[in-house]
Scaffold this active site. Structure first.
Site, PDB file in Angstrom:
ATOM      1  N   ARG A 128       0.810  -1.234   0.000  1.00  0.00           N
ATOM      2  CA  ARG A 128       0.000   0.000   0.000  1.00  0.00           C
ATOM      3  C   ARG A 128       0.835   1.273   0.000  1.00  0.00           C
ATOM      4  NH1 ARG A 128      -3.000  -2.632   3.997  1.00  0.00           N
ATOM      5  NH2 ARG A 128      -4.661  -3.925   3.115  1.00  0.00           N
ATOM      6  N   LYS A 188       2.008  11.698 -11.912  1.00  0.00           N
ATOM      7  CA  LYS A 188       1.214  10.749 -12.694  1.00  0.00           C
ATOM      8  C   LYS A 188       2.017   9.469 -12.852  1.00  0.00           C
ATOM      9  CE  LYS A 188      -1.805  13.468 -15.694  1.00  0.00           C
ATOM     10  NZ  LYS A 188      -2.200  13.662 -17.101  1.00  0.00           N
ATOM     11  N   GLU A 205       8.265  18.222 -25.498  1.00  0.00           N
ATOM     12  CA  GLU A 205       7.561  18.708 -24.300  1.00  0.00           C
ATOM     13  C   GLU A 205       8.035  20.107 -23.915  1.00  0.00           C
ATOM     14  OE1 GLU A 205       4.968  17.214 -22.984  1.00  0.00           O
ATOM     15  OE2 GLU A 205       5.115  15.188 -23.808  1.00  0.00           O
ATOM     16  N   LYS A 220       5.473  23.359 -15.477  1.00  0.00           N
ATOM     17  CA  LYS A 220       4.656  22.199 -15.113  1.00  0.00           C
ATOM     18  C   LYS A 220       4.275  22.236 -13.639  1.00  0.00           C
ATOM     19  CE  LYS A 220       3.793  17.388 -15.620  1.00  0.00           C
ATOM     20  NZ  LYS A 220       4.132  16.098 -16.190  1.00  0.00           N
ATOM     21  N   GLU A 272      -5.928  16.742 -11.976  1.00  0.00           N
ATOM     22  CA  GLU A 272      -6.450  16.985 -13.334  1.00  0.00           C
ATOM     23  C   GLU A 272      -7.963  17.075 -13.403  1.00  0.00           C
ATOM     24  OE1 GLU A 272      -4.021  15.389 -16.642  1.00  0.00           O
ATOM     25  OE2 GLU A 272      -5.903  14.660 -17.445  1.00  0.00           O
ATOM     26  N   ARG A 316      -5.028  21.466 -15.127  1.00  0.00           N
ATOM     27  CA  ARG A 316      -3.922  20.583 -15.490  1.00  0.00           C
ATOM     28  C   ARG A 316      -4.074  20.001 -16.891  1.00  0.00           C
ATOM     29  NH1 ARG A 316      -0.730  15.998 -11.932  1.00  0.00           N
ATOM     30  NH2 ARG A 316       0.598  15.350 -13.662  1.00  0.00           N
ATOM     31  N   ASN A 354      -2.017  18.591 -21.641  1.00  0.00           N
ATOM     32  CA  ASN A 354      -2.292  17.564 -22.640  1.00  0.00           C
ATOM     33  C   ASN A 354      -2.357  18.116 -24.052  1.00  0.00           C
ATOM     34  OD1 ASN A 354      -2.654  15.112 -20.988  1.00  0.00           O
ATOM     35  ND2 ASN A 354      -4.232  16.349 -20.012  1.00  0.00           N
ATOM     36  N   HIS A 392      -1.526  16.002 -27.044  1.00  0.00           N
ATOM     37  CA  HIS A 392      -1.478  14.617 -26.573  1.00  0.00           C
ATOM     38  C   HIS A 392      -2.698  13.773 -26.938  1.00  0.00           C
ATOM     39  CE1 HIS A 392       2.061  15.977 -24.517  1.00  0.00           C
ATOM     40  NE2 HIS A 392       2.262  14.807 -23.949  1.00  0.00           N
ATOM     41  N   HIS A 445      -1.094  10.917 -28.572  1.00  0.00           N
ATOM     42  CA  HIS A 445      -1.159   9.587 -27.962  1.00  0.00           C
ATOM     43  C   HIS A 445      -1.757   8.567 -28.919  1.00  0.00           C
ATOM     44  CE1 HIS A 445      -0.860  10.246 -23.319  1.00  0.00           C
ATOM     45  NE2 HIS A 445       0.306  10.060 -23.892  1.00  0.00           N
ATOM     46  N   HIS A 485       7.832   8.957 -28.067  1.00  0.00           N
ATOM     47  CA  HIS A 485       6.720   9.756 -27.542  1.00  0.00           C
ATOM     48  C   HIS A 485       6.701  11.162 -28.127  1.00  0.00           C
ATOM     49  CE1 HIS A 485       3.720  11.219 -24.718  1.00  0.00           C
ATOM     50  NE2 HIS A 485       4.536  12.193 -24.367  1.00  0.00           N
TER      51      HIS A 485
END
Lengths: 342, 342
Positions: A104, A126, A168, A205, A215, A219, A223, A226, A230, A246
């Site tokens: 955990r 993330k 980026e 960022k 998000e 936030r 993206n 993206h 993506h 990427h």
């Protein structure tokens, strides 16, 4: 907010370890980072376990997580241990996810070694892995204990990797700093001051993430590029010879999504032309055929920012500005991809 | 703290769903809860997806998680969906873990249908799955949107299940409420007021968890009976014919750990005798052979509360009181198990 240090690892790592009392330390590496980066790190560690996984996005899945959890278990790691993720985005995202879920949650620290991970993946908490072909489909939000960024690692990178991470940097300028965009777009990648740009990207960022860690709103501007990016990346993942890094896919996403912003009268023709010209000069043009368009559009349906079956994008709203949650239809996406191809 | 409602589901479920705007709802069930509990729930749901998994602790693993994540993906679940976990501890722990990690976290609600889940698993945000034979080895802490407890579900339970859940009720009295312990120990299970005891247990647990959500300190007292109890449970998991329910194993843990507390002069002989007598009257005595002792002791080494190789327990510190982080040696544990066998 997690503590991000941009300084030589020989300074920041011993300082960090001294401040905490970890019961054990493990270092997560792949073949490349074990060879090129681990030698710069190991001197500052006492007894530790090395966990080595295969390099590449195609191993960012549950099965590799099992390997990592097993290694921690075999090393009798308790809840007071530390996992040091030494590598690019895959190592950071997956190692972070494994640490956040082992018993955990144990502590982890990111030592990003690629430009992409330094300016993006390592900041913001993330974490996750791909699942059934969907990127970062399984994961959590959790901040590392610290992020230790040392620009010296960038010297170990192949030029194509550096170029990928630079996408980026471009994104952070486009969404948040018009003056910086104006500065970088006049220089080729080799002429950029990367140390300074890393600090700039991390600051942009962090400022955004701080205001909206999970998000729910703001936030989402991170993206930009993206949604289609993506989808393009995922689409070519299944075609080994055409596979894109990427940032190379995000470059396609930034051009196509800039086109959409222009169509929606959010940016003028001058900015669209600037973006196109600069991105093509740095990345060239990816060869998309007419047959590629429909499956790429279909893949955007699984984007995590969507609501129901409606695709929503972060789109530029002027130079250095970005809006989010803008609905985009499938027809508009097809049009954008056709524009890119034309 | 998550919102816990103890009232008929016909009241609480529609109220909860009305308050939120979920983009989709899925209900996680197993064979038993689909048959006995789902009929009491489905009337209050509009369009929803049913995800059915196999019943039992032996399916609380990564492979079942993949089934759940796949089902959510196939139903095109976005981040605004809700997973309703309808069942006992396995459904709640595993469904919660899957929801907390799907697209980095969607909402989930617990509808615990066993006594064990109502008085323990559904409260406090511990989520997870077993891994390589270690209980709850992979997981996270995350609170559900709500916990809806309806005592009517207890009527659907086999008597052995009810008895198992009652072990956590006993535990909550022993660690936090001497007067209540004195009350329940004079009655057989069938004579207890379960609705009232469910509310009592939830209140005890919430009070503790609120002060220490991630188990850095005080929360560890909830682990009384669980260090040796978990080890006994894990040990017999591999022997299908001798397999114990969770509470049956915790009953063994409470007797052996009460013995250890007495050895360490933390409780007097009277309390030890009371605990022994009552627990044997409710649960009988599990048949442990001399050959079982060593492997059970070895299993305690993987307990998440340990620090390094030192086993630490939550031990009673008088009636209605409990201390934590008490170091216990392997020899002491062997002695406790031998005492139980004697």
């Amino acid at each position: 907010m997690s503590d991000v240090r941009i300084a030589p690892i020989a300074e920041t790592l011993p300082e960090f370890l001294e401040k905490h009392q970890f019961s054990a330390v493990a270092v997560l590496v792949d073949y490349h980072t074990q060879k090129f980066c681990y030698p710069l790190v190991k001197n500052w560690l006492s007894k530790h376990t090395i966990i080595r996984i295969k390099a590449g996005e195609e191993y960012k899945h549950l099965h590799t997580c099992e390997t990592i959890w097993e290694a921690l278990t075999n090393a009798n790691f308790d809840r007071h241990g530390l996992l040091l993720n030494l590598g690019g985005g895959v190592i950071g995202d997956m190692g972070g996810f494994c640490a956040a879920t082992y018993k955990r949650g144990i502590a982890f620290a990111q030592i990003p070694t690629t430009l992409l991970a330094q300016v993006d993946a390592s900041v913001g908490g993330k974490l996750g892995i791909d699942f059934h072909g969907f990127k970062n489909h399984i994961g959590v939000f959790k901040l590392p204990e610290t992020v230790l960024i040392d620009p010296v690692f960038l010297q170990t990178l192949p030029e194509r990797e550096l170029r990928s991470g630079f996408a980026e940097v471009i994104k952070h300028c486009l969404i948040a700093d018009a003056a910086k965009w104006d500065e970088i777009r006049r220089r080729d990648l080799t002429e950029q001051n990367l140390s300074e740009l890393v600090a700039h990207s991390v600051a942009v960022k962090q400022r955004v993430v701080e205001q909206d860690p999970t998000e729910k709103g703001l936030r989402k501007i991170l993206n930009f590029g993206h949604t289609l990016g993506h989808a393009v990346e995922t689409y070519f993942l299944a075609q080994p010879r055409k596979r894109l890094l990427h940032g190379e896919a995000i470059a396609v996403g930034m051009v196509t999504e800039a086109f959409l912003a222009h169509q929606k009268k959010m940016i003028d023709a001058t900015l669209l032309a600037e973006i196109e010209e600069y991105i093509f000069s740095v990345y060239g043009k990816v060869n998309l055929t007419g047959a590629d368009v429909e499956p790429i559009v279909a893949l955007t349906l699984q984007d995590k920012k969507n609501q129901g079956k409606q695709v929503r994008m972060a789109l530029l709203d002027g130079p250095g500005r970005c809006a989010f949650d803008i609905p985009v239809t499938r027809a508009e996406m097809r049009q954008a991809l056709d524009y890119y191809r034309g």
